[in-house]
Motif scaffolding. Structure first.
Motif, PDB file in Angstrom:
ATOM      1  N   ALA A   1       0.827  -1.206   0.000  1.00 10.90           N
ATOM      2  CA  ALA A   1       0.000   0.000   0.000  1.00 10.90           C
ATOM      3  C   ALA A   1       0.861   1.257   0.000  1.00 10.90           C
ATOM      4  CB  ALA A   1      -0.941  -0.005   1.205  1.00 10.90           C
ATOM      5  N   ILE A   2       1.954   1.235   0.769  1.00 15.78           N
ATOM      6  CA  ILE A   2       2.875   2.381   0.787  1.00 15.78           C
ATOM      7  C   ILE A   2       3.511   2.549  -0.591  1.00 15.78           C
ATOM      8  CG2 ILE A   2       5.082   3.218   1.685  1.00 15.78           C
ATOM      9  CD1 ILE A   2       4.263   1.883   4.383  1.00 15.78           C
ATOM     10  N   GLU A   3       4.003   1.450  -1.146  1.00 15.45           N
ATOM     11  CA  GLU A   3       4.678   1.516  -2.448  1.00 15.45           C
ATOM     12  C   GLU A   3       3.747   1.989  -3.559  1.00 15.45           C
ATOM     13  OE1 GLU A   3       6.162  -2.483  -2.654  1.00 15.45           O
ATOM     14  OE2 GLU A   3       8.015  -1.960  -1.567  1.00 15.45           O
ATOM     15  N   LYS A   4       2.458   1.661  -3.449  1.00 16.34           N
ATOM     16  CA  LYS A   4       1.490   2.097  -4.464  1.00 16.34           C
ATOM     17  C   LYS A   4       0.975   3.507  -4.210  1.00 16.34           C
ATOM     18  CE  LYS A   4      -0.151  -2.427  -5.894  1.00 16.34           C
ATOM     19  NZ  LYS A   4      -1.318  -3.310  -6.039  1.00 16.34           N
ATOM     20  N   GLY A   5       1.391   4.121  -3.092  1.00 16.78           N
ATOM     21  CA  GLY A   5       0.984   5.485  -2.798  1.00 16.78           C
ATOM     22  C   GLY A   5      -0.395   5.613  -2.182  1.00 16.78           C
ATOM     23  N   PHE A   6      -0.961   4.499  -1.721  1.00 11.71           N
ATOM     24  CA  PHE A   6      -2.311   4.523  -1.171  1.00 11.71           C
ATOM     25  C   PHE A   6      -2.433   5.447   0.033  1.00 11.71           C
ATOM     26  CE2 PHE A   6      -5.337   2.822   1.960  1.00 11.71           C
ATOM     27  CZ  PHE A   6      -6.515   2.922   1.242  1.00 11.71           C
ATOM     28  N   TYR A   7      -1.516   5.285   1.006  1.00 14.06           N
ATOM     29  CA  TYR A   7      -1.594   6.107   2.215  1.00 14.06           C
ATOM     30  C   TYR A   7      -1.367   7.580   1.906  1.00 14.06           C
ATOM     31  CZ  TYR A   7      -1.478   1.725   4.833  1.00 14.06           C
ATOM     32  OH  TYR A   7      -1.756   0.485   5.331  1.00 14.06           O
ATOM     33  N   GLN A   8      -0.405   7.863   1.047  1.00 12.83           N
ATOM     34  CA  GLN A   8      -0.130   9.251   0.669  1.00 12.83           C
ATOM     35  C   GLN A   8      -1.359   9.873   0.019  1.00 12.83           C
ATOM     36  OE1 GLN A   8       2.702  10.894   1.412  1.00 12.83           O
ATOM     37  NE2 GLN A   8       1.764  12.739   0.641  1.00 12.83           N
ATOM     38  N   GLN A   9      -2.014   9.115  -0.843  1.00 14.05           N
ATOM     39  CA  GLN A   9      -3.219   9.619  -1.500  1.00 14.05           C
ATOM     40  C   GLN A   9      -4.316   9.902  -0.478  1.00 14.05           C
ATOM     41  OE1 GLN A   9      -4.937   6.984  -4.403  1.00 14.05           O
ATOM     42  NE2 GLN A   9      -6.529   8.428  -4.963  1.00 14.05           N
ATOM     43  N   LYS A  10      -4.521   8.994   0.477  1.00 14.72           N
ATOM     44  CA  LYS A  10      -5.558   9.189   1.489  1.00 14.72           C
ATOM     45  C   LYS A  10      -5.252  10.388   2.384  1.00 14.72           C
ATOM     46  CE  LYS A  10      -8.303   6.105   0.126  1.00 14.72           C
ATOM     47  NZ  LYS A  10      -9.511   6.552  -0.567  1.00 14.72           N
ATOM     48  N   MET A  11      -3.977  10.588   2.715  1.00 14.65           N
ATOM     49  CA  MET A  11      -3.610  11.755   3.529  1.00 14.65           C
ATOM     50  C   MET A  11      -3.850  13.046   2.750  1.00 14.65           C
ATOM     51  SD  MET A  11      -0.261  10.653   5.718  1.00 14.65           S
ATOM     52  CE  MET A  11       0.628   9.803   4.430  1.00 14.65           C
ATOM     53  N   THR A  12      -3.497  13.040   1.480  1.00 16.39           N
ATOM     54  CA  THR A  12      -3.705  14.224   0.643  1.00 16.39           C
ATOM     55  C   THR A  12      -5.195  14.533   0.531  1.00 16.39           C
ATOM     56  OG1 THR A  12      -1.699  13.766  -0.602  1.00 16.39           O
ATOM     57  CG2 THR A  12      -3.305  15.221  -1.645  1.00 16.39           C
TER      58      THR A  12
END
Length: 131
Positions: free
Chosen positions: A7-18
């Motif tokens: 999930a981190i590598e796919k940017g999932f968490y970053q997207q949710k935080m944004t």
């Protein structure tokens, strides 16, 4: 997704935080969410300071000289030994807190301690995420 690392590598968490921070900011700007001192309980003459934070002239030089003085005056062999224990603990399953505190108490710098941890664990580098 296959776990947290994927999930981190796919940017999932970053997207949710944004998305979350954008949503909250829109609520504040729209008056649907209150923040004391920003859009609630502000005095009319209060101004939110704008501009860049400026570091006073000479600060960098003073900090560098302070670090050089610290390194000259501390017990170098004791610092090296505590850093060796930090690395040893990182390589095992030992609790890192006691050896890190010991290194701090001998005036090892944060950079020196982190270098030991970096050599064992590596360093995470986030790939850019495009939405």
């Amino acid at each position: 997704m296959g776990g947290a690392v994927t999930a981190i590598e796919k940017g999932f968490y970053q997207q949710k935080m944004t998305e979350g921070s954008s949503y909250i900011q829109k609520e504040i700007w729209g008056g649907n969410r209150g923040v004391v001192g920003v859009n609630l309980f502000r005095r009319e003459n209060d101004k939110i300071p704008l501009g860049k934070f400026k570091i006073p002239a000479g600060t960098e030089e003073r900090k560098i000289e302070g670090l050089r003085k610290l390194r000259r005056e501390r017990n170098g062999s004791r610092v090296k030994e505590t850093l060796r224990r930090v690395r040893s603990a990182a390589e095992s399953e030992e609790n890192l807190v006691p050896p890190v505190l010991e290194a701090v108490n001998e005036y090892a710098t944060i950079g020196e301690i982190c270098d030991q941890l970096r050599e064992v664990f590596g360093e995470y580098s986030e790939a850019p995420v495009y939405f």
